[in-house]
Design an enzyme around this catalytic site. Sequence first.
Site, PDB file in Angstrom:
ATOM      1  N   GLY A  81       0.824  -1.215   0.000  1.00 51.85           N
ATOM      2  CA  GLY A  81       0.000   0.000   0.000  1.00 51.85           C
ATOM      3  C   GLY A  81       0.855   1.260   0.000  1.00 51.85           C
ATOM      4  O   GLY A  81       1.966   1.279   0.533  1.00 51.85           O
ATOM      5  N   ARG A 145       1.109  -5.719  -4.928  1.00 58.51           N
ATOM      6  CA  ARG A 145       1.090  -6.615  -3.774  1.00 58.51           C
ATOM      7  C   ARG A 145       1.566  -8.043  -4.082  1.00 58.51           C
ATOM      8  O   ARG A 145       1.357  -8.950  -3.280  1.00 58.51           O
ATOM      9  CB  ARG A 145      -0.317  -6.654  -3.167  1.00 58.51           C
ATOM     10  N   ASP A 175       6.086  -5.389   6.832  1.00 58.42           N
ATOM     11  CA  ASP A 175       6.722  -6.523   7.514  1.00 58.42           C
ATOM     12  C   ASP A 175       6.888  -7.719   6.585  1.00 58.42           C
ATOM     13  O   ASP A 175       7.960  -8.339   6.529  1.00 58.42           O
ATOM     14  CB  ASP A 175       5.970  -6.893   8.804  1.00 58.42           C
ATOM     15  N   ASP A 176       5.848  -8.026   5.807  1.00 59.46           N
ATOM     16  CA  ASP A 176       5.947  -9.178   4.900  1.00 59.46           C
ATOM     17  C   ASP A 176       6.995  -8.945   3.815  1.00 59.46           C
ATOM     18  O   ASP A 176       7.805  -9.829   3.515  1.00 59.46           O
ATOM     19  CB  ASP A 176       4.598  -9.429   4.205  1.00 59.46           C
ATOM     20  N   LYS A 202       8.287   0.532   5.505  1.00 59.41           N
ATOM     21  CA  LYS A 202       7.158   1.365   5.063  1.00 59.41           C
ATOM     22  C   LYS A 202       5.838   0.820   5.584  1.00 59.41           C
ATOM     23  O   LYS A 202       5.674  -0.397   5.660  1.00 59.41           O
ATOM     24  CB  LYS A 202       7.138   1.352   3.520  1.00 59.41           C
ATOM     25  N   THR A 203       4.911   1.609   5.940  1.00 60.36           N
ATOM     26  CA  THR A 203       3.483   1.326   6.074  1.00 60.36           C
ATOM     27  C   THR A 203       2.824   2.381   6.958  1.00 60.36           C
ATOM     28  O   THR A 203       3.357   2.731   8.015  1.00 60.36           O
ATOM     29  CB  THR A 203       3.133  -0.075   6.626  1.00 60.36           C
ATOM     30  N   ILE A 204       1.697   2.874   6.489  1.00 59.76           N
ATOM     31  CA  ILE A 204       0.956   3.860   7.295  1.00 59.76           C
ATOM     32  C   ILE A 204       0.426   3.192   8.559  1.00 59.76           C
ATOM     33  O   ILE A 204       0.086   3.860   9.525  1.00 59.76           O
ATOM     34  CB  ILE A 204      -0.231   4.480   6.526  1.00 59.76           C
ATOM     35  N   ASP A 205       0.316   1.856   8.552  1.00 58.04           N
ATOM     36  CA  ASP A 205      -0.318   1.149   9.669  1.00 58.04           C
ATOM     37  C   ASP A 205       0.488   1.252  10.969  1.00 58.04           C
ATOM     38  O   ASP A 205      -0.053   1.017  12.047  1.00 58.04           O
ATOM     39  CB  ASP A 205      -0.498  -0.341   9.334  1.00 58.04           C
ATOM     40  N   ARG A 252      -5.371  -1.599   9.048  1.00 55.63           N
ATOM     41  CA  ARG A 252      -5.434  -3.062   9.046  1.00 55.63           C
ATOM     42  C   ARG A 252      -5.709  -3.594  10.445  1.00 55.63           C
ATOM     43  O   ARG A 252      -6.544  -3.017  11.144  1.00 55.63           O
ATOM     44  CB  ARG A 252      -4.146  -3.639   8.488  1.00 55.63           C
TER      45      ARG A 252
HETATM   46  P1  FBP Z   1       0.560  -1.949   3.632  1.00 58.62           P
HETATM   47  O1  FBP Z   1       0.476  -2.868   4.808  1.00 58.62           O
HETATM   48  O2  FBP Z   1       0.934  -2.624   2.389  1.00 58.62           O
HETATM   49  O3  FBP Z   1       1.435  -0.758   3.917  1.00 58.62           O
HETATM   50  O4  FBP Z   1      -0.901  -1.350   3.370  1.00 58.62           O
HETATM   51  C1  FBP Z   1      -1.603  -0.708   4.357  1.00 58.62           C
HETATM   52  C2  FBP Z   1      -3.051  -0.440   4.029  1.00 58.62           C
HETATM   53  O5  FBP Z   1      -3.222   0.922   3.729  1.00 58.62           O
HETATM   54  C3  FBP Z   1      -3.965  -0.884   5.170  1.00 58.62           C
HETATM   55  O6  FBP Z   1      -4.082   0.129   6.141  1.00 58.62           O
HETATM   56  C4  FBP Z   1      -5.236  -1.195   4.453  1.00 58.62           C
HETATM   57  O7  FBP Z   1      -6.006  -2.139   5.167  1.00 58.62           O
HETATM   58  C5  FBP Z   1      -4.771  -1.772   3.154  1.00 58.62           C
HETATM   59  O8  FBP Z   1      -3.498  -1.197   2.908  1.00 58.62           O
HETATM   60  C6  FBP Z   1      -5.678  -1.480   1.989  1.00 58.62           C
HETATM   61  O9  FBP Z   1      -5.184  -2.150   0.879  1.00 58.62           O
HETATM   62  P2  FBP Z   1      -5.546  -1.814  -0.624  1.00 58.62           P
HETATM   63  O10 FBP Z   1      -4.687  -0.664  -1.025  1.00 58.62           O
HETATM   64  O11 FBP Z   1      -5.140  -3.045  -1.349  1.00 58.62           O
HETATM   65  O12 FBP Z   1      -6.984  -1.480  -0.701  1.00 58.62           O
END
Ligand code: FBP
Length: 553
Positions: A81, A145, A175-176, A202-205, A252
């Site tokens: 993401g 992804r 993480d993955d 990286k990740t906004i989560d 997430r």
């Molecule tokens: P990453 O874990 O890849 O950084 O993505 C985070 C995220 O924004 C989550 O917060 C959200 O649940 C998910 O991606 C949404 O995924 P998509 O962009 O496939 O709709």
Amino acid sequence: MKLSPLQTARYQYVPKLPGMLRNGISEICVKNGGATESVADQEKIKALFPNTYGKNEITFQKGQNTSEAKKQVVGVILSGGQAPGGHNVVCGLYDALKATNKENVLLGFKGGPSGLLEDSYIELTDEYVDQFRNTGGFDIIGSGRTKLESEDQFAIAAEVCKKHGVTAIVIIGGDDSNTNAGVLAEYMAAHNTGVQVIGCPKTIDGDLKNEDIECSFGFDTATKTYSEIIGNIARDANSAKKYWHFIKVMGRSASHVALECALETQPNICLIGEEVAAKKMSLAQIADYIADSVAARAAKGWNFGIAIIPEGIVEFVPEFSMLIAEINELLAGEKTAQFNALPTWKDKYAFIENGLSKDAMAVFAILPESIQQQLFLERDPHGNVQVSLIESEKLFSALVADNLAARKAAGTYNGKFSTLHHFLGYEGRCAFPSNFDADYCYSLGYNAFMLIQYGYTGYLSKVSNLSKPAEEWVAGGMPITKMMNIERRNGEDKPVIRKALVELDGKPFKFFEAHRAEWALETCFVYPGAIQYFGPAEVCDLTTRTLALEKGE
Ligand code: FBP
């Protein structure tokens, strides 16, 4: 491309590097730290990573650059993401690579890890990269992804690298993706390909953090963006005094994003999934908890409020997880078609009632019909319910409405409960990176190249001491294997970087816990306003409350 005035102005911004990287490439040398061990399951991880396990932690410092002078061809991949600042990781990497040797080449593999497998790339140039400096988005090369995890994929990746003379790959992901970067590094080393692999967090989560990684990039900007909007909604609520706003925020499974937004805005309610799980709270208990705040505020004449709901909340409610598991069973294989063929919702309801256990049915029965139907509509390719698509903000406001109706009937509540719903997610993932994310990301990219130049592989680019001004940040690298443990994934034991959930004994949650009773009753909203890019450092360069509290500030 038409540019906004802000975009033009942001091109001029010069990201701040850690002091130790500021003296020019010729004056960056390595300081060796101690050898490392994985956080758990040491023997198993060591056996799986014979070539990359146990390496030293390193930091960079001012001194004579002693790295080997050789031409580098680096491939970079954005994975998963979007998160604000990704462009600056690429820019920092590019600038360090070109400053070291003009002949060095940066290839951007397009559309995520699949770009490497499909040999789809673009060679980055000054002119191209300059268009993306300090901007949000991942459009510089795109993201995806696809997981790089099988031997077959690694063999293809090695072939593509050989074809272009690639000496190193930088994977920017969560993480993955970083777990897979570690596995790929081991493969490349074991097969003597000469290709180094470096990861960037990286990740906004905010769920990629541990004793080595203080935060993942993007969390700062995304939570500031959501907090601005939540603050604006709160001010509207406090002005009109007629709505309860239920606001779901992305993130997430983990509730870091919700918690940070709560610390920033002081809403009446913020649910934390990890707490719900620890206390084994039922849907009814959660609804009762929210209704207490609604009723107490109504008694003061305040029929308005703000409730923040984390995206992953329902997974943490034990009875809801049990219901989801039974629904997945109920519709396994052929049974989906059988269910879909039933003509009316009434027929479908009877089928469900027949198939679910008494306990699961009791949970199902209290859900609003729209959510009941959602559980049977939104399935993933394996036929499982897609929990992240459940509109939990609507679920909880409906449950609270039922609870309040019962209180009204009992004569214990006499307020009005008008609700509005919001989901904040994509709004924050491609915002212009805050100064913090612009600086942090540029530093991560720059630092990633220094790791490559000094011959490291299977390392995560690490920049720490982040709650201090950038001058005091510490740049270096950490072996990815150090962050690994063994977990059960899809029926197999796998080495993975552990996902960080909100710690209930951690300082950010403790602070929230100490204040939430007051916030639930009073109107203590804080209005953070928009991210500021220009102005005094105390307004523009501050990072998250989460990080500040974790650092004891
Ligand atoms: P990453 O874990 O890849 O950084 O993505 C985070 C995220 O924004 C989550 O917060 C959200 O649940 C998910 O991606 C949404 O995924 P998509 O962009 O496939 O709709």
